[in-house]
Design an enzyme around this catalytic site. Structure first.
Site, PDB file in Angstrom:
ATOM      1  N   GLY A  37       0.849  -1.186   0.000  1.00  0.00           N
ATOM      2  CA  GLY A  37       0.000   0.000   0.000  1.00  0.00           C
ATOM      3  C   GLY A  37       0.878   1.227   0.000  1.00  0.00           C
ATOM      4  N   ALA A  40       1.206   3.032   3.455  1.00  0.00           N
ATOM      5  CA  ALA A  40       1.992   2.279   4.425  1.00  0.00           C
ATOM      6  C   ALA A  40       3.444   2.161   3.980  1.00  0.00           C
ATOM      7  CB  ALA A  40       1.378   0.889   4.627  1.00  0.00           C
ATOM      8  N   ASN A  41       3.666   1.946   2.684  1.00  0.00           N
ATOM      9  CA  ASN A  41       5.042   1.852   2.181  1.00  0.00           C
ATOM     10  C   ASN A  41       5.824   3.124   2.475  1.00  0.00           C
ATOM     11  OD1 ASN A  41       4.418  -0.643   1.116  1.00  0.00           O
ATOM     12  ND2 ASN A  41       4.299   0.065  -1.009  1.00  0.00           N
ATOM     13  N   ASP A 243       7.786   4.566  -3.773  1.00  0.00           N
ATOM     14  CA  ASP A 243       7.354   4.825  -2.397  1.00  0.00           C
ATOM     15  C   ASP A 243       8.558   5.012  -1.474  1.00  0.00           C
ATOM     16  OD1 ASP A 243       4.694   4.577  -3.154  1.00  0.00           O
ATOM     17  OD2 ASP A 243       4.650   2.428  -2.731  1.00  0.00           O
ATOM     18  N   ARG A 276      16.057  -5.867  -3.407  1.00  0.00           N
ATOM     19  CA  ARG A 276      15.411  -6.979  -2.723  1.00  0.00           C
ATOM     20  C   ARG A 276      13.968  -7.086  -3.181  1.00  0.00           C
ATOM     21  NH1 ARG A 276      18.930  -4.776   1.393  1.00  0.00           N
ATOM     22  NH2 ARG A 276      17.380  -3.208   1.962  1.00  0.00           N
TER      23      ARG A 276
END
Length: 303
Positions: A37, A40-41, A243, A276
């Site tokens: 999201g 949230a990120n 983000d 990653r």
């Protein structure tokens, strides 16, 4: 402190050899669930980069809700403003190919309940920062930005996904963060990224940052145009790189850094997030950002 009224998702990540064409089915051996999201990120990226962050949003009363709430808290974010909803937790289905490119479908679910009235009045004070995106209801993000501006709070909008922005909202922004397509949506027309950024900055009295992927980013504040290159990395997954950029940028600005330094560290953070798999799970911490910063030249003036 940074206040983030925004989206929070459970991301289902599918590593595939090639992304599917329209009408095509592709197979992969497994999938991974990770927190996501844009709201949230960015909140997690800012917290990992050293900022105090308060998140405002909704999750469902399903199995995913406690998981994404817990992982956001583990990232260092204050989740006292994260409320349970009768809607399901938002889900993003993400296909990632061997080059790190992705395709994403998001079911908004509980994110549709998040509204500007949830932002605590006690946090709307000068010196704080409000950071919004475009994954909750657009009108609620715009209302939160207007409210924050009225209270002297720094206002940042990452216009993702792309959408038109009313002039009265742009006039109340301190910082607009967009990619090339989002810059066109904000400007209401096409043009080169530097032209769009400079034009928006001068018309609305704000700073505009345009991310350019592997070409880095540019920033216009009405008086100068800066450009920062991208830190060279071998990408594993580009999901959430934008983000990470926005969260790190907000964190450095909130802690008092100038635009040059904040832009530079954001570029470093975004590149490291590509090394990653996942969004929040791939984000670097402050120490890692600072350790790799010397490998990227500082931003330079354009023109």
């Amino acid at each position: 402190m940074i206040i983030v009224p925004g989206s929070i998702n459970a991301d289902l990540l599918f590593p595939v050899r090639e992304l599917p064409a329209p009408g095509e089915t592709v197979l992969c051996p497994s999938y991974t669930m990770a927190p996501g999201g844009k709201g949230a990120n960015q909140a997690a990226a800012a917290a990992k980069a050293g900022a105090r962050v308060h998140f405002v949003g909704h999750v469902g009363k399903d199995a995913y809700g406690p998981v994404v709430r817990g992982l956001l808290a583990e990232a260092g974010v204050d989740v006292a403003g994260l409320i349970d909803s009768d809607r399901p937790t938002a889900i993003a289905v993400i296909g990632v190919d061997q080059k790190g490119e992705n395709q994403i479908i998001v079911a908004s679910g509980a994110n549709l309940d998040t509204h500007a009235g949830q932002v605590p009045q006690a946090l709307l004070v000068p010196g704080n920062t409000l950071l919004c995106q475009n994954e909750i209801r657009t009108e609620e993000s715009f209302a939160a930005l207007k409210l924050a501006h009225e209270h002297g709070v720094r206002t940042i909008l990452n216009l993702a996904p792309a959408a038109p922005v009313p002039n009265d909202v742009l006039d109340r922004l301190d910082l607009l963060v967009v990619n090339e397509l989002e810059a066109q949506a904000a400007a209401g027309g096409q043009g080169a990224p530097d032209e769009l950024a400079t034009g928006l900055a001068r018309r609305h009295g704000l700073t505009v940052v345009v991310t350019l992927g592997a070409k880095g980013a540019i920033a216009a504040d009405g008086e100068r145009l800066l450009q920062v290159q991208a830190l060279p990395v071998d990408p594993v997954d580009t999901t959430g790189a934008g983000d990470a950029f926005t969260g790190v940028l907000a964190a450095y600005l909130d802690r008092g850094a100038g635009l040059d330094l904040a832009l530079h560290r954001a570029a470093v953070g975004a590149a490291l997030a590509c090394e990653r798999l996942g969004a929040q799970s791939a984000q670097p911490g402050l120490a890692e950002i600072e350790a790799r910063a010397a490998a990227l030249p500082m931003p330079g003036k354009v023109g």
